[in-house]
Write a protein that holds these residues in place. Sequence first.
Motif, short mmCIF file in Angstrom:
data_model
loop_
_atom_site.label_atom_id
_atom_site.label_comp_id
_atom_site.label_asym_id
_atom_site.label_seq_id
_atom_site.Cartn_x
_atom_site.Cartn_y
_atom_site.Cartn_z
N GLY A 108 0.60 -1.20 0.08
CA GLY A 108 -0.08 0.07 0.01
C GLY A 108 0.92 1.24 0.08
N LEU A 109 1.92 1.21 0.84
CA LEU A 109 2.72 2.53 1.22
C LEU A 109 3.65 2.55 -0.30
CD1 LEU A 109 2.50 4.58 3.47
CD2 LEU A 109 4.58 3.46 4.20
N ASP A 110 4.19 1.45 -0.83
CA ASP A 110 4.90 1.43 -1.88
C ASP A 110 4.23 2.07 -3.23
OD1 ASP A 110 6.96 0.62 -0.66
OD2 ASP A 110 7.18 -1.24 -1.77
N ILE A 111 2.79 1.85 -3.15
CA ILE A 111 2.03 2.62 -4.34
C ILE A 111 2.01 3.84 -4.22
CG2 ILE A 111 -0.42 2.63 -5.37
CD1 ILE A 111 -0.95 -0.09 -4.94
N LEU A 112 1.75 4.35 -2.98
CA LEU A 112 1.92 5.86 -2.66
C LEU A 112 3.10 6.36 -3.11
CD1 LEU A 112 -0.20 7.84 -1.76
CD2 LEU A 112 0.52 7.57 0.70
N ASP A 113 4.45 5.68 -2.43
CA ASP A 113 5.71 6.34 -2.68
C ASP A 113 6.01 6.29 -4.23
OD1 ASP A 113 6.04 6.51 0.12
OD2 ASP A 113 7.26 4.55 0.59
N GLY A 114 5.56 5.30 -5.04
CA GLY A 114 5.85 5.38 -6.19
C GLY A 114 5.13 6.42 -6.96
N THR A 115 3.84 6.62 -6.77
CA THR A 115 3.32 7.72 -7.27
C THR A 115 3.88 9.13 -6.89
OG1 THR A 115 1.34 6.39 -6.90
CG2 THR A 115 0.90 8.90 -7.68
N ILE A 116 4.19 9.38 -5.74
CA ILE A 116 4.74 10.60 -5.46
C ILE A 116 6.25 10.98 -5.80
CG2 ILE A 116 5.64 11.98 -3.28
CD1 ILE A 116 3.16 10.70 -2.03
N ILE A 117 6.90 9.83 -5.71
CA ILE A 117 8.41 9.81 -6.55
C ILE A 117 8.23 10.03 -7.90
CG2 ILE A 117 10.54 8.64 -6.57
CD1 ILE A 117 9.73 7.54 -3.91
N GLY A 118 7.60 9.07 -8.41
CA GLY A 118 7.10 9.28 -9.97
C GLY A 118 6.71 10.88 -10.51
N ALA A 119 5.82 11.54 -9.62
CA ALA A 119 5.12 12.51 -9.80
C ALA A 119 6.58 13.91 -9.65
CB ALA A 119 4.27 13.06 -8.99
N ILE A 120 7.46 13.75 -8.67
CA ILE A 120 8.25 14.74 -8.58
C ILE A 120 9.76 14.56 -9.54
CG2 ILE A 120 7.71 15.65 -6.42
CD1 ILE A 120 10.27 13.76 -5.19
N SER A 121 9.74 13.40 -10.08
CA SER A 121 10.94 12.88 -10.95
C SER A 121 10.46 13.30 -12.32
CB SER A 121 11.30 11.44 -11.02
OG SER A 121 11.10 10.72 -9.80
N SER A 122 11.47 13.52 -13.27
CA SER A 122 11.07 13.90 -14.60
C SER A 122 12.20 13.41 -15.47
CB SER A 122 11.28 15.58 -14.80
OG SER A 122 12.26 16.07 -14.06
N GLY A 123 11.70 13.51 -16.81
CA GLY A 123 12.70 12.91 -17.93
C GLY A 123 11.94 11.91 -18.74
N ASN A 124 12.88 11.40 -19.78
CA ASN A 124 12.08 10.61 -20.91
C ASN A 124 11.46 9.51 -20.13
OD1 ASN A 124 12.15 8.57 -22.68
ND2 ASN A 124 12.86 10.05 -24.12
N ALA A 151 -2.18 1.10 -10.64
CA ALA A 151 -0.93 0.25 -9.95
C ALA A 151 -1.69 -0.74 -9.39
CB ALA A 151 -0.48 1.17 -9.29
N TYR A 152 -2.74 -0.70 -8.53
CA TYR A 152 -3.34 -1.74 -7.79
C TYR A 152 -3.80 -2.89 -8.72
CZ TYR A 152 -6.26 -4.49 -4.70
OH TYR A 152 -6.80 -5.47 -4.06
#
Lengths: 167, 146
Positions: free
Chosen positions: B56-72, B135-136
């Motif tokens: 559960g927390l990994d989905i949230l972490d993945g979403t937040i980290i993906g959103a603040i990352s950028s690039g191709n 993701a879920y």
Amino acid sequence: MKKLKFKGLKFLFFVVALFILVSIFDFENIAKIMDKTGNMLFKILPIFALVITLTALINYFLKPKKIMKYFGKDSGTKGIFYTLLGGIISHGPMYAWYPMLDDMRKHGLKFGLIATFMYARAVKIPLLPFMVGLFGLPFTVIVNVYILIFAIFQGKLIDLLIKEKEK
Amino acid sequence: MEKSNQQPTIATAFKKAIMGFLTLSPMILAVIGLVALFQTYITPDMLSKFFGHGEGLDILDGTIIGAISSGNGAISYVVADGLKQQGVSDYALIAFIMAWTTLSLTHLPAEASVFGTRFTAYRNILTFLCTLIIAYLSATTLRLFL
């Protein structure tokens, strides 16, 4: 000739201010950041050319009435289909497509279809073999099918939300 | 002045397209600069430290980290593959890839200035929620088939 009204000048000044701060406090990295900025700009120049050409062709061939027919409030399933297709085959970063979408919106493109286009861009055809290679075929198929379903769903919801607010 | 019901010439159409592009050029330049800043300070190594706290927390972490990352998008696959090797769940990987390609904090000011704050807020909130759901659903569907 119409005078240019620039959008995002404050945002640009903010980013320039950040660059100045970085050059004061982290001088070692500023050259790297400038280099990255230059490289990115250079890489997306062909996409800008493509976007300008597409926008011009849309302006030339599709009159506002036709844009309304294909992508306006009564565009229906055809509008969704063309938008999904457009989203899937469009390349480059999202912001490169803002001028074209902005232009089409002024001619009647629905907000819901903008959202569908933006979400469908998560399906990246050139990268599909790469995705299959890294994560396998079932992973790739399942994720991409869900993306397309949710792209349509999101577009419908955006239209509903914006319509509700406008009432 | 050109009337709206008249067919524009191809030269007028190109001129209009270039003008439209130039209007948004400060915003595009700003986004590119901001993406370069993010890519310099937020590295893939930093990202990998946030996972491994349950699905559960990994989905949230993945979403937040993906959103603040950028690039191709291809970079997100490579980073996700690295995370997979470290045992990070499919739930987190899918959330991370989805958020990387559909959400971007660096694009928010530009999106709002072109399409308006209301549309940008609705779209990004919905995209965030859809990322969690996809993701879920994807990871659960994968489990059923494999």
